[in-house]
Design a protein around this motif. Structure first.
Motif, short mmCIF file in Angstrom:
data_model
loop_
_atom_site.label_atom_id
_atom_site.label_comp_id
_atom_site.label_asym_id
_atom_site.label_seq_id
_atom_site.Cartn_x
_atom_site.Cartn_y
_atom_site.Cartn_z
N ASN A 250 0.85 -1.19 0.00
CA ASN A 250 0.00 0.00 0.00
C ASN A 250 0.88 1.24 0.00
OD1 ASN A 250 -1.83 2.07 0.48
ND2 ASN A 250 -2.97 0.94 2.04
N PRO A 251 0.79 2.09 -1.03
CA PRO A 251 1.65 3.28 -1.07
C PRO A 251 1.37 4.27 0.03
CG PRO A 251 0.01 3.35 -2.83
CD PRO A 251 -0.08 1.99 -2.22
N LYS A 252 0.25 4.15 0.70
CA LYS A 252 -0.09 5.07 1.78
C LYS A 252 0.26 4.52 3.17
CE LYS A 252 -3.91 7.25 -0.78
NZ LYS A 252 -3.19 8.52 -0.97
N TRP A 255 6.32 2.46 6.73
CA TRP A 255 7.37 1.46 6.55
C TRP A 255 7.24 0.34 7.58
CZ3 TRP A 255 10.69 0.19 10.45
CH2 TRP A 255 10.89 1.11 11.47
N ASP A 364 3.14 4.31 -8.73
CA ASP A 364 3.57 4.83 -7.43
C ASP A 364 4.44 3.86 -6.64
OD1 ASP A 364 2.35 7.22 -7.76
OD2 ASP A 364 0.90 7.01 -6.15
N THR A 368 6.98 4.73 -3.64
CA THR A 368 6.77 4.16 -2.30
C THR A 368 8.04 3.51 -1.78
OG1 THR A 368 4.42 3.78 -2.77
CG2 THR A 368 5.41 2.49 -0.99
N ARG A 371 10.46 6.05 -0.55
CA ARG A 371 10.07 6.58 0.76
C ARG A 371 10.43 5.58 1.86
NH1 ARG A 371 5.37 8.93 -2.24
NH2 ARG A 371 5.68 11.21 -2.17
N HIS A 372 10.22 4.31 1.60
CA HIS A 372 10.62 3.30 2.59
C HIS A 372 12.13 3.29 2.78
CE1 HIS A 372 6.60 2.07 2.99
NE2 HIS A 372 6.55 1.09 2.11
N GLU A 418 0.52 12.03 0.17
CA GLU A 418 1.75 11.91 -0.60
C GLU A 418 1.42 11.35 -1.98
OE1 GLU A 418 3.99 9.36 2.00
OE2 GLU A 418 5.13 11.05 2.81
N GLY A 420 2.84 10.33 -6.13
CA GLY A 420 4.00 9.77 -6.83
C GLY A 420 4.83 10.83 -7.54
#
Length: 611
Positions: A250-252, A255, A364, A368, A371-372, A418, A420
């Motif tokens: 899930n991109p939202k 982590w 995305d 993602t 970001r992780h 957030e 992409g």
């Protein structure tokens, strides 16, 4: 020391130039070629451009417009300075796409040197890694796998997480070929089952090779492994098989939630020993494989192990295939697939450090993973190969076509979503930074492939003109059906237009026999050359759009370097662009790690020229 290709200040200045240039020509990058006639795109070009462009041959379009390296520029007429500046600026602003050719590489070859002897089999990849793998993917997994291995060596980290692993081709090469401990995560449960099936087939192939070469002095399978045949860089055979996790990233989500997904693969259930001998029948895998939803699967070469897994359910994730499909496809002839239930270990129990990778992570997903990488203390390095830019979310288009909607976790801030693109604050604050869906979709097109088609000529180039002609009649009859998806009409360029129109009209729900003015049709078909030129102008902007998307990600890493204990990043054209159009890999690692790998590849960006 691993350093950025451009200093931070130069990256920001380049972003300014990119947004200024793209906003100036957004009417080209945002246009749909199927609306060439209905929106009169040709008249949107400067008056001074039209006469010099309309008389170009297809080869001249390729040589004078699309090919930045073409040396013999012989213009059939005097080009206006504005057109020359447009072409020069587009080439100067885009990151160089040429990869460093390997020794013996043939310049100008459509396929890399490794396929010259056999068009479908890489001579640099062991035969067991070529099964079920198309040539393009063979090229990609070999080169990306070697890069990931170098990062693992430099970071002293043996664990890799492959996100969006699909059928597990890269995963198998990393695990069995390069000796890494790999966890693969894939949203489609059917693909997870297929990956496990292919793992089992690979193990069975190894067993058969071993049985053919059994000798009294044989001490281990590694001594006779065929993995290093024709590829001295493959390294030792891994004795641990890859772990496959069926789960949607899930991109939202945070982590921590991502780490919890990975923890599902840490516990492996081995099956009882199998009697040796080629004549013995083995139990059917379908009797042992669990449904792929929210579970991990591992294949194993060890026998007789009695490890017992713990089980604990985790949150459900979205899947694109049914559980029954995944379970039925998991069966394989060698029955080497093992099933495992999720382990309840969460981030609070600690998680080993790892290198994160994603080969053509769609939309995305690439953002993602970056970001992780920045936020998760366990991620030491990342290699990100992006694709499907049109599926990236933006503030203006948060739900582009083809995107699986993401749910907002309760612990996330819904007031500050957030997206992409843009990821960086710098690019997000620049005037003209917005990229439309069409501009991002165009960035996925292959410039090198179309230039080759132009040089070859042929009837295939008429397809765009056919579709644009048909669009005028669709828009006239049913304006609400404009830009309707017709799908690909097989061998459309070989059909007369009337037959193509009959098939296309039926696909959008219009009468196949809709009257078409023959004179009007003929007048439009005679402008095929203009359609090709206009499409090429839009295509010239595709690498510029891709450069802005990827540069935005590099600037994002720079902006968040402090929170990630410092980040070093580099963009490398790793694959042959003639063979693999999305050939850039964004490499980044936490700055406490020093390394000097791939200096030859990385130095290509030192040749980046100012426009």
């Amino acid at each position: 020391m691993f350093t950025s290709s451009l200093p931070a200040e130069q990256q920001r200045e380049l972003a300014k130039k990119l947004t200024t240039f793209l906003s100036q020509y957004s009417h080209v990058s945002d246009s749909y070629i199927i609306e060439f006639f209905s929106k009169d795109h040709w008249q949107s070009l400067p008056n001074t451009w039209q006469p010099v462009l309309q008389d170009l041959t297809y080869r001249q379009v390729a040589d004078l417009l699309l090919d930045a390296t073409h040396g013999d520029r012989r213009y059939p007429s005097v080009w206006p300075l504005s057109l020359l500046a447009f072409r020069a600026t587009a080439h100067a602003l885009a990151f160089p796409r040429e990869c460093r050719r390997e020794r013996g590489g043939a310049v100008g070859s459509v396929k890399p040197e490794e396929f010259l002897d056999n068009q479908s089999q890489s001579s640099l990849l062991g035969h067991i890694f070529r099964k079920h793998v198309k040539p393009k993917k063979q090229h990609e997994i070999r080169k990306l796998g070697s890069l990931v291995k170098e990062l693992c060596d430099q970071t002293d980290c043996n664990k890799v997480v492959d996100v969006g692993s699909g059928q597990g081709h890269l995963t198998r090469f990393l695990s069995f070929g390069l000796g890494l401990s790999v966890t693969a995560i894939e949203a489609d449960g059917t693909l997870v089952a297929t990956a496990s099936k292919f793992d089992g087939q690979l193990l069975c192939a190894l067993e058969k090779e071993a049985q053919k070469k059994v000798a009294a002095s044989l001490k281990s399978l590694h001594a006779i492994s065929p993995l290093t045949k024709n590829c001295s860089s493959l390294g030792p055979v891994s004795r641990s098989s890859p772990r496959h996790v069926a789960g949607w990233v899930n991109p939202k989500a945070s982590w921590e939630a991502f780490i919890k997904q990975l923890s599902a693969a840490q516990c492996v259930n081995e099956r009882p020993p199998i009697p040796p001998g080629p004549s013995k029948k083995r139990p059917r895998a379908s009797e042992q494989v669990d449904p792929p939803c929210s579970h991990a699967v591992q294949t194993s070469r060890r026998r007789g192990s009695t490890d017992s897994p713990e089980s604990e359910s985790t949150s459900q994730h979205q899947f694109r295939k049914s559980e029954s499909e995944g379970a039925s496809s998991a069966a394989n002839c060698c029955s080497c697939v093992q099933s495992v239930r999720q382990e309840g270990a969460g981030p609070e129990r600690g998680h080993p450090d790892f290198v994160l990778t994603g080969l053509h992570a769609c939309g995305d997903l690439s953002a993602t993973l970056l970001r992780h990488f920045v936020n998760c203390p366990h991620v030491r390095a990342i290699t990100s190969v992006a694709c499907c830019y049109m599926k990236i979310t933006t503030k203006e288009n948060p739900n582009p076509p083809g995107l699986v909607p993401a749910t907002q976790p309760p612990d996330q801030d819904a007031d500050h979503p957030e997206f992409g693109y843009p990821m960086s604050s710098w690019v997000g604050g620049l005037p003209g930074h917005r990229l439309s869906y069409k501009a991002r979709e165009g960035a996925c097109h292959a410039v090198e492939d179309y230039a080759r088609r132009l040089r070859e000529g042929g009837e295939a180039l008429r397809t765009h003109c056919y579709r644009a002609t048909l669009e005028t009649f669709i828009a006239d009859t049913r304006p609400d059906l404009r830009r309707a998806g017709i799908q690909t009409v097989k061998k459309a360029h070989l059909l007369p237009f009337t037959e193509y129109a009959r098939l296309g009209l039926a696909r959008v729900g219009l009468p196949p026999g809709l009257p078409l003015d023959p004179e009007r049709v003929e007048a439009m078909l005679e402008q095929q050359g203009r359609v090709v030129v206009y499409f090429s102008l839009a295509l010239l902007l595709a690498p510029v759009v891709e450069t802005l998307v990827l540069l935005d990600r590099m600037i994002y890493l720079q902006e968040n370097a402090s929170s990630a204990a410092g980040v070093d990043s580099q963009l490398v054209p790793l694959f042959d662009p003639n063979f693999s159009p999305r050939n850039f890999v964004l490499v980044a690692l936490k700055s406490q790690v020093h390394q000097s790998v791939f200096e030859d590849e990385l130095s290509v960006f030192k040749r980046h020229k100012e426009p």
